[in-house]
Design a protein around this motif. Structure first.
Motif, PDB file in Angstrom:
ATOM      1  N   ARG A 235      19.918  -2.078  -1.511  1.00 42.18           N
ATOM      2  CA  ARG A 235      18.754  -1.638  -0.747  1.00 42.18           C
ATOM      3  C   ARG A 235      17.505  -1.639  -1.608  1.00 42.18           C
ATOM      4  N   ALA A 236      16.371  -1.716  -0.919  1.00 40.62           N
ATOM      5  CA  ALA A 236      15.057  -1.602  -1.561  1.00 40.62           C
ATOM      6  C   ALA A 236      14.071  -1.202  -0.473  1.00 40.62           C
ATOM      7  N   GLY A 237      12.948  -0.638  -0.866  1.00 38.32           N
ATOM      8  CA  GLY A 237      11.946  -0.242   0.105  1.00 38.32           C
ATOM      9  C   GLY A 237      10.586  -0.057  -0.525  1.00 38.32           C
ATOM     10  N   ARG A 238       9.584   0.002   0.320  1.00 34.36           N
ATOM     11  CA  ARG A 238       8.214   0.274  -0.123  1.00 34.36           C
ATOM     12  C   ARG A 238       7.347   0.548   1.093  1.00 34.36           C
ATOM     13  N   VAL A 239       6.218   1.187   0.840  1.00 35.73           N
ATOM     14  CA  VAL A 239       5.226   1.411   1.890  1.00 35.73           C
ATOM     15  C   VAL A 239       4.217   0.273   1.817  1.00 35.73           C
ATOM     16  N   ILE A 240       3.938  -0.302   2.972  1.00 36.20           N
ATOM     17  CA  ILE A 240       2.996  -1.416   3.080  1.00 36.20           C
ATOM     18  C   ILE A 240       1.806  -0.940   3.899  1.00 36.20           C
ATOM     19  N   ALA A 241       0.610  -1.197   3.407  1.00 38.55           N
ATOM     20  CA  ALA A 241      -0.620  -0.728   4.042  1.00 38.55           C
ATOM     21  C   ALA A 241      -0.999  -1.626   5.224  1.00 38.55           C
TER      22      ALA A 241
ATOM     23  N   VAL B 125       8.880   0.252   4.802  1.00 35.48           N
ATOM     24  CA  VAL B 125       9.848  -0.813   5.050  1.00 35.48           C
ATOM     25  C   VAL B 125      11.047  -0.571   4.141  1.00 35.48           C
ATOM     26  N   THR B 126      12.222  -0.469   4.749  1.00 33.65           N
ATOM     27  CA  THR B 126      13.467  -0.310   3.999  1.00 33.65           C
ATOM     28  C   THR B 126      14.383  -1.460   4.375  1.00 33.65           C
TER      29      THR B 126
ATOM     30  N   ALA C  78       3.965  -7.230   1.215  1.00 37.02           N
ATOM     31  CA  ALA C  78       2.813  -6.314   1.172  1.00 37.02           C
ATOM     32  C   ALA C  78       1.536  -7.079   0.850  1.00 37.02           C
ATOM     33  N   ALA C  79       1.572  -7.903  -0.177  1.00 38.25           N
ATOM     34  CA  ALA C  79       0.382  -8.676  -0.552  1.00 38.25           C
ATOM     35  C   ALA C  79      -0.041  -9.590   0.597  1.00 38.25           C
ATOM     36  N   TYR C  80       0.915 -10.183   1.280  1.00 36.89           N
ATOM     37  CA  TYR C  80       0.618 -11.111   2.369  1.00 36.89           C
ATOM     38  C   TYR C  80      -0.049 -10.399   3.541  1.00 36.89           C
ATOM     39  N   VAL C  81       0.555  -9.333   4.055  1.00 39.53           N
ATOM     40  CA  VAL C  81      -0.003  -8.688   5.250  1.00 39.53           C
ATOM     41  C   VAL C  81      -1.242  -7.862   4.936  1.00 39.53           C
TER      42      VAL C  81
END
Length: 155
Positions: free
Chosen positions: A6-12, A120-121, A148-151
Motif C-alpha cells: 500500500r501507499a497513499g498521499r493527499v493530492i491538492a 488517495v490510498t 499529484a504533479a499532473y493533476v
C-alpha cells in the motif's frame, strides 16, 4: 499467505479530477509509470470489464531488469469496479515467462475528499511473489507523486 502492498498521499485536487485522471488514456501514460520508466498504452477500453494494456519501459534496464523482456514490463489491466469519484479497482496480470510473476494482482484506488483535496490510498492484494514489496510500494508512491504533479498543474 497473501501479501498486501500500500501507499497513499493527499493530492491538492478534488476527487472528481483525480478520478478522471485514473480513467483518461493520455493522463495515465503521463503519470502512471514510476520514476525510471515510461509507459505506452496499447489497448484502451475505460468501462467496467474493460481495461488497458500498458508497456512500461525501463530507462536504464541494467538496474531493474524487466518482467516481460530485459527492458520492459507488459501488464494487462481489467477495470473490475468503477465507482465515481470514490474508487477504481484494477486487476493486473503481468506478461512474463517467470512463474514468480504469475497471477492476478488487484489494485484498489480509494479517493476520499479532504479539506486539502483528495486523500488517495492504493491497496494492492494477491501480489505475485516475484514482485519485491519495498520496490513495489516505492513504485506506487512514485506514481502517486506523478499523479499529484499532473493533476495539480493541469487543473
Amino acid at each position: 499467505m497473501s501479501r498486501t502492498d500500500r501507499a497513499g498521499r493527499v493530492i491538492a485536487a478534488p476527487p472528481a479530477t483525480v478520478y478522471d485522471a485514473l480513467l483518461d488514456r493520455d493522463s495515465l501514460e503521463a503519470w502512471l509509470p514510476p520514476e525510471g520508466m515510461r509507459g505506452q498504452i496499447q489497448r484502451w477500453d475505460p468501462r467496467p470489464g474493460g481495461g488497458f494494456r500498458m508497456v512500461l519501459t525501463y530507462l536504464d534496464p541494467a538496474d531493474s531488469p524487466g518482467k516481460t523482456s530485459e527492458a520492459t514490463d507488459v501488464v494487462d489491466i481489467t477495470f473490475a469496479d468503477l465507482t465515481p469519484p470514490q474508487r477504481v479497482v484494477q486487476q493486473a496480470v503481468f506478461e512474463a515467462d517467470d512463474p514468480s510473476y504469475a497471477g492476478t494482482m488487484t489494485m484498489t484506488w480509494h479517493l476520499v475528499g479532504t479539506d486539502d483535496g483528495t486523500e488517495v490510498t492504493v491497496v494492492a492484494t494477491h501480489m505475485p511473489p516475484g514482485i519485491d514489496q519495498a520496490a513495489h510500494e516505492a513504485g506506487i508512491a512514485s506514481s502517486l507523486a506523478n499523479l499529484a504533479a499532473y493533476v495539480e498543474t493541469t487543473r
